[in-house]
Design a protein around this motif. Structure first.
Motif, short mmCIF file in Angstrom:
data_model
loop_
_atom_site.label_atom_id
_atom_site.label_comp_id
_atom_site.label_asym_id
_atom_site.label_seq_id
_atom_site.Cartn_x
_atom_site.Cartn_y
_atom_site.Cartn_z
N UNK A 129 40.20 -18.68 -46.92
CA UNK A 129 39.68 -17.54 -47.69
C UNK A 129 38.64 -17.91 -48.55
N UNK A 130 38.95 -18.98 -49.35
CA UNK A 130 38.08 -19.52 -50.46
C UNK A 130 36.66 -19.93 -49.78
N UNK A 131 36.66 -20.54 -48.60
CA UNK A 131 35.53 -20.88 -48.02
C UNK A 131 34.65 -19.67 -47.36
N UNK A 132 35.42 -18.76 -46.81
CA UNK A 132 34.78 -17.76 -46.42
C UNK A 132 34.19 -16.85 -47.47
N UNK A 133 34.92 -16.64 -48.55
CA UNK A 133 34.35 -15.98 -49.77
C UNK A 133 33.04 -16.67 -50.35
N UNK A 134 33.10 -18.07 -50.21
CA UNK A 134 32.03 -18.76 -50.68
C UNK A 134 30.85 -18.47 -49.97
N UNK A 135 31.14 -18.88 -48.82
CA UNK A 135 29.80 -18.53 -47.51
C UNK A 135 29.34 -17.06 -47.66
N UNK A 136 30.34 -16.02 -47.87
CA UNK A 136 29.50 -14.75 -47.97
C UNK A 136 28.89 -14.57 -49.38
N UNK A 137 29.32 -15.21 -50.60
CA UNK A 137 28.65 -15.21 -51.63
C UNK A 137 27.09 -15.72 -51.54
N UNK A 138 27.36 -16.97 -50.76
CA UNK A 138 25.93 -17.75 -50.61
C UNK A 138 24.84 -16.75 -49.73
N UNK A 194 24.94 -13.56 -49.57
CA UNK A 194 24.35 -12.33 -50.27
C UNK A 194 23.47 -12.77 -51.23
N UNK A 195 23.40 -13.96 -51.97
CA UNK A 195 22.37 -14.59 -52.77
C UNK A 195 21.03 -14.65 -51.99
N UNK A 196 21.05 -15.32 -50.84
CA UNK A 196 19.93 -15.53 -50.07
C UNK A 196 19.22 -14.00 -49.52
N UNK A 197 20.09 -13.25 -49.35
CA UNK A 197 19.61 -11.93 -48.91
C UNK A 197 19.03 -11.10 -50.08
N UNK A 198 19.47 -11.41 -51.36
CA UNK A 198 18.91 -10.58 -52.64
C UNK A 198 17.68 -11.20 -52.76
N UNK A 223 15.70 -12.72 -50.58
CA UNK A 223 14.62 -12.42 -49.59
C UNK A 223 13.97 -10.92 -49.96
N UNK A 224 15.14 -9.88 -50.42
CA UNK A 224 14.66 -8.60 -50.79
C UNK A 224 13.97 -8.68 -51.89
N UNK A 225 14.18 -9.51 -52.90
CA UNK A 225 13.32 -9.63 -53.99
C UNK A 225 11.94 -10.18 -53.74
N UNK A 226 11.71 -11.12 -52.80
CA UNK A 226 10.71 -11.39 -52.29
C UNK A 226 9.72 -10.38 -51.76
N UNK A 227 10.45 -9.59 -50.77
CA UNK A 227 9.88 -8.49 -50.25
C UNK A 227 9.45 -7.32 -51.04
N UNK A 228 10.01 -7.20 -52.26
CA UNK A 228 9.85 -6.12 -53.14
C UNK A 228 9.01 -6.80 -54.46
N UNK A 229 8.29 -7.82 -53.90
CA UNK A 229 7.56 -8.59 -55.24
C UNK A 229 6.26 -7.33 -55.50
N UNK A 230 5.84 -7.39 -56.83
CA UNK A 230 4.88 -6.38 -57.20
C UNK A 230 3.73 -6.51 -56.63
N UNK A 231 2.82 -5.43 -56.48
CA UNK A 231 1.44 -5.82 -55.97
C UNK A 231 0.33 -6.34 -57.01
N UNK A 232 1.03 -6.33 -58.24
CA UNK A 232 -0.15 -6.61 -59.34
C UNK A 232 0.30 -7.98 -59.80
#
Length: 266
Positions: A129-138, A140-144, A146-155
Motif C-alpha cells: 500500500x505504501x509503495x502504491x501511494x508513493x507511486x501515485x504521489x510521484x 501526481x507531481x509529474x502531472x502537476x 507538466x500542467x505548469x509547463x503547459x500553463x506557462x505565462x506568455x510574457x
C-alpha cells in the motif's frame, strides 16, 4: 520419546518378552532412559542377571537396525505426524472451499492464521500500500509539473525552443512575401539581413551553425520562389540534425503565405 517407545514395544512383541521378569526389566529399562526412572530402587525386584540384560540390549540393537532398514518403519513410527498432516490438508481444503463459497480470500483473516503469519501478511500488505501511494504521489507531481509547463505565462523570456520557433516563423514569412522580381537593393538587403542575423542570433551555438551553413550553401535571393525553396531546404537540414520530420518544400507557400488548400486556415 514416542519413537523410542514404538521401537521398544515392537522389539518386546517380536521377541515375546511376556514373562513377568523380562517384561518388568524391559519396561524399567525404557523408563530409565526416557523418563529418568529410578532403576536402582527397583533393582531388588528384578530377577534378570547382567547376562540377561546384555542379551536384551543385544536383541534390541538388532531389532532397531532391522526396523531402521525397513522402509515402512517411518510410516509405522510416526502415526501422529501423518494424522497432523492429514488434519492440515483437511483444514486447507475446508478453507479453500469456504473461500470459494464466500468469494473472498482468507489470507488476511487473523482468526485463520497464527499471529506470526498474520503479522507478516499485514506487513506485506502495508508495504504494498505504501509503495502504491508513493507511486501515485510521484505521478501526481509529474502531472502537476507538466500542467505548469503547459500553463506557462506568455510574457516569460523565450527559451531556445520557443526562440527557434519564433525565428523560423519570421524568416519563412519574410521569404513568403519576398518579391517575385526583386530589385538589386532588395536582394542586397535580404543578404545583409541573413548575414547580420547569423552573427547576432542570441543562441551562440545556433548562430555559429547558421554561419557555417551560409558559407556552404549561399542564400539565393533571385526571386520569391528561389528564396523560399532555399530557406525550406536550410530548415530541413536543421530538422535533420535535430531528428525532426522533414517538411515537403513543395507546400511551403501553403504553409506560410496562402494557407492550406483544404481551407482549414480560412
Amino acid at each position: 520419546m514416542r519413537l523410542l517407545f514404538t521401537i521398544f514395544t515392537t522389539a518386546e512383541r517380536s521377541y515375546k518378552f511376556l514373562g513377568s521378569s523380562g517384561t518388568t526389566a524391559l519396561t524399567l529399562f525404557i523408563r530409565r532412559h526416557s523418563h529418568n526412572y529410578d532403576f536402582n530402587q527397583q533393582q531388588q525386584n528384578i530377577g534378570a542377571t547382567r547376562e540377561e540384560a546384555r542379551l536384551i540390549i543385544r536383541r534390541l540393537q538388532k531389532t532397531i537396525l532391522r526396523l531402521l532398514r525397513n522402509p515402512d518403519f517411518y510410516n509405522m513410527a510416526t502415526p501422529s505426524f501423518q494424522q497432523d498432516q492429514q488434519q492440515h490438508e483437511d483444514e486447507s481444503q475446508f478453507n479453500s472451499h469456504a473461500s470459494r463459497q464466500t468469494g473472498r480470500q482468507d489470507s488476511n483473516c487473523r482468526t485463520c492464521n497464527d499471529f506470526k503469519s498474520w503479522s507478516k501478511q499485514q506487513r506485506l500488505i502495508s508495504n504494498a500500500q505504501n509503495a502504491k501511494e508513493k507511486h501515485m504521489a510521484v505521478a501526481e507531481k509529474l502531472t502537476v509539473k507538466a500542467q505548469d509547463a503547459d500553463q506557462q505565462r506568455d510574457d516569460c523570456p523565450l527559451d531556445k525552443v520557443r526562440l527557434g520557433i519564433s525565428t523560423w516563423g519570421l524568416l519563412h514569412t519574410m521569404a513568403a512575401f519576398y518579391s517575385d522580381n526583386p530589385t538589386d537593393r532588395e536582394k542586397r538587403d535580404m543578404k545583409t539581413f541573413f548575414e547580420v542575423l547569423s552573427r547576432l542570433y542570441p543562441c551562440e551555438f545556433c548562430a555559429k551553425d547558421f554561419r557555417t551553413d551560409l558559407d556552404v550553401n549561399p542564400i539565393n535571393v533571385n526571386s520569391q520562389k528561389d528564396l523560399t525553396l532555399w530557406l525550406c531546404k536550410f530548415h530541413n537540414r536543421v530538422n535533420d540534425k535535430l531528428g525532426k520530420p522533414i517538411f515537403d518544400c513543395s507546400k511551403v507557400n501553403e504553409r506560410w503565405r496562402d494557407g492550406w488548400l483544404d481551407g482549414s486556415c480560412d
